[in-house]
Design a protein around this motif. Sequence first.
Motif, mmCIF file in Angstrom:
data_model
loop_
_atom_site.group_PDB
_atom_site.id
_atom_site.type_symbol
_atom_site.label_atom_id
_atom_site.label_comp_id
_atom_site.label_asym_id
_atom_site.label_seq_id
_atom_site.Cartn_x
_atom_site.Cartn_y
_atom_site.Cartn_z
ATOM 1 N N GLY A 217 58.729 36.625 8.553
ATOM 2 C CA GLY A 217 60.032 37.265 8.691
ATOM 3 C C GLY A 217 60.945 36.979 7.515
ATOM 4 N N ALA B 282 60.779 44.561 12.486
ATOM 5 C CA ALA B 282 61.860 44.591 11.505
ATOM 6 C C ALA B 282 61.964 45.961 10.839
ATOM 7 C CB ALA B 282 61.637 43.502 10.462
ATOM 8 N N GLY C 190 55.839 41.047 13.488
ATOM 9 C CA GLY C 190 57.183 40.738 13.006
ATOM 10 C C GLY C 190 57.721 41.789 12.049
ATOM 11 N N GLN D 290 55.284 34.007 12.339
ATOM 12 C CA GLN D 290 56.352 35.004 12.360
ATOM 13 C C GLN D 290 57.629 34.559 11.668
ATOM 14 O OE1 GLN D 290 57.567 37.583 15.426
ATOM 15 N NE2 GLN D 290 55.515 37.936 16.225
ATOM 16 N N GLY E 148 63.800 40.256 9.920
ATOM 17 C CA GLY E 148 62.601 39.425 9.961
ATOM 18 C C GLY E 148 62.898 38.012 10.416
#
Length: 488
Positions: free
Chosen positions: A7, A89, A85, A3, A418
Motif C-alpha cells: 500500500g 486503492a 490492496g 498489504q 494504499g
Amino acid sequence: MVQPCVGIWSDKCSSKYGRRRPFILAGSLMIAVAVVLIGFSADIGYILGDTKEHCRVYKGTRTRAAIIFVIGFWMLDLANNTVQGPARALLADLSGPDQHNVANAVFCSWMAVGNILGFSAGASGNWHKWFPFLLSDACCEACGNLKAAFLIAVVFLTICTLVTIYFAHEVPLTAVDQLPRLSDSAPLLNGNEQSSPNIVKSELNSPNGSNDNYGYQKDVNLEISKSIIEENHSESYYDGPATVVVKLLTSLRHLPPAMHSVLLVMALSWLSWFPFFLFDTDWMGREVYHGDPKGSLTDEQVYDQGVREGAFGLLLNSVVLGISSFFIEPMCQRMGARLVWAISNFIVFACMTGTTIISLISVSQYSEGIEHVIGGNSTIKNASLAVFVLLGFPLAITYSVPFSLTAELTADSGGGQGLAIGVLNLAVVIPQMIVSLGAGPWDALFSGGNIPAFALASVCALAAGVVALLRLPDHTNSSFKSTGFHFG
C-alpha cells in the motif's frame, strides 16, 4: 506484512504505467505461478522421489509434495494481498468521492461472480473426466479436479488482469505532483505534517512577475524539490517490509480517534468470520454429513459429499453476496453506516449460533441412531444451506462498509488509499492468525469437532455489533457518500 508495504509503496510509485497497475500485474503473475505449484505439487513430489507407487495404492505421507504445496500456498497468500490492496486503492482512485460507495458495490458484485465460478468448480467432481490428460500416477481423481480448476482459474485471471491493465488509465506521478503525495503517509507514520513540499510546490506554481530574482529562485526551488523527492524516496518508498510495518504499528496512535473503533469492530467481525471460512466445508462433511476423511472408504465418500455440498452452499452465499452489494448504499444513506454494520454483525451472531445449534442437534441425533428414522438428516442439511445463504448479506457489508468508513475517517489525515487499506488490513490478518493458531487447541479442549469454534465466533459477532453501536461515529449517516481520499 504484505498489504501495508504494498500500500505504501504503491502510494509512492512513480512508474510511467501508474501507481497501482504494476503491483496488480506482478501479483497476478505470482498467483498464476502459485496455483500451478499447488495443483501440480503431487506430480512434483512424485518426480522428486516421494514414492514410485500409483496414487490409488500409496496411502503414505508425501513429504516433498507437501513442501511444494506449502510453498505454493504461501506464495498464493502473498500474491493475493499484493493484488487486493492496489486493486482496492485503484478503485478509489478512479471512482472519486461521489462514486465511492457505488464503486464498492460493483467491486463486491464482481467478487461474487468470481466466488460463484470458484465454488462451482469446487462443487463439481467431474473435472478429471473433462480433462483426463491431467491424471497421472501421482495424481488421481481428486487431484485432477484440483489441477483442472486451477488451470481454468489462471485463464480467467489472465483475462481479468489484461482488462484491468488496459482500461484502467492511471496518470503517472510527476516530480512536482509527487511532492505532496510523498508525504501523504506522514500523519499516519510520523504523526506530524511535512509542509515543505507544499511550500515548494506553491512557489513553483505561483511566479511573481515583479520579482527580478524569480529565475534564480525557481532554480533554487527545483533543487530543493529534487532533494525532497530523493529524501522521501529513501525514507518511504525504499523502506523494507520490516521497517514499514514497525512504523505502521507504532503510528496507530496517530490515527483519528474514531478509526480505532473501526479497527476494533473490524477485528471482532473477522474473529467471527474466520472460523466459518476455515471450517465451513469441513463442518458440512463432519457434523452435518457425519463423514470422516480418515475413516473407511464409505466414510471418506460421505465426507467428500458433504464438502461438495459445502462448496455448493458457498456458491449460494456468493449469489446473495452479489445481489446484496447493490443494496448497501441505499441502506447506508437511510440508516447510517454504523447501524448497517452493527446489524450485519448481529446477523452473523444469529447464524453462528444457529450453526452451533444445528451441529449439536445433528451430532445428538446421529449418536442416538435415530437420524434417518425421523428424517432429520434432510432437515439438518437444508438448515445448514440456509445458514450459508443468510451469511451472504452480512458478508457483502463486511467487504464494503469498513472500507468506505476508513476512507471517510482518514480523508483529512493525509494518507493515501494504499496506506489506509494496509492499516485496515491489520484488523483482518491479526484475527486470522489468532483463529488459525488457537482454533485447534480450543476445539481440543472440548473433545474436538468444529462446534466450539462456531460458538466462540457467535460471541465475537455479538461483541462486534455492540461495539459498532456504542463506539462508531454517527455522522456517517449524512456524509457516508462523501468518502475517498483527497490527494493534496
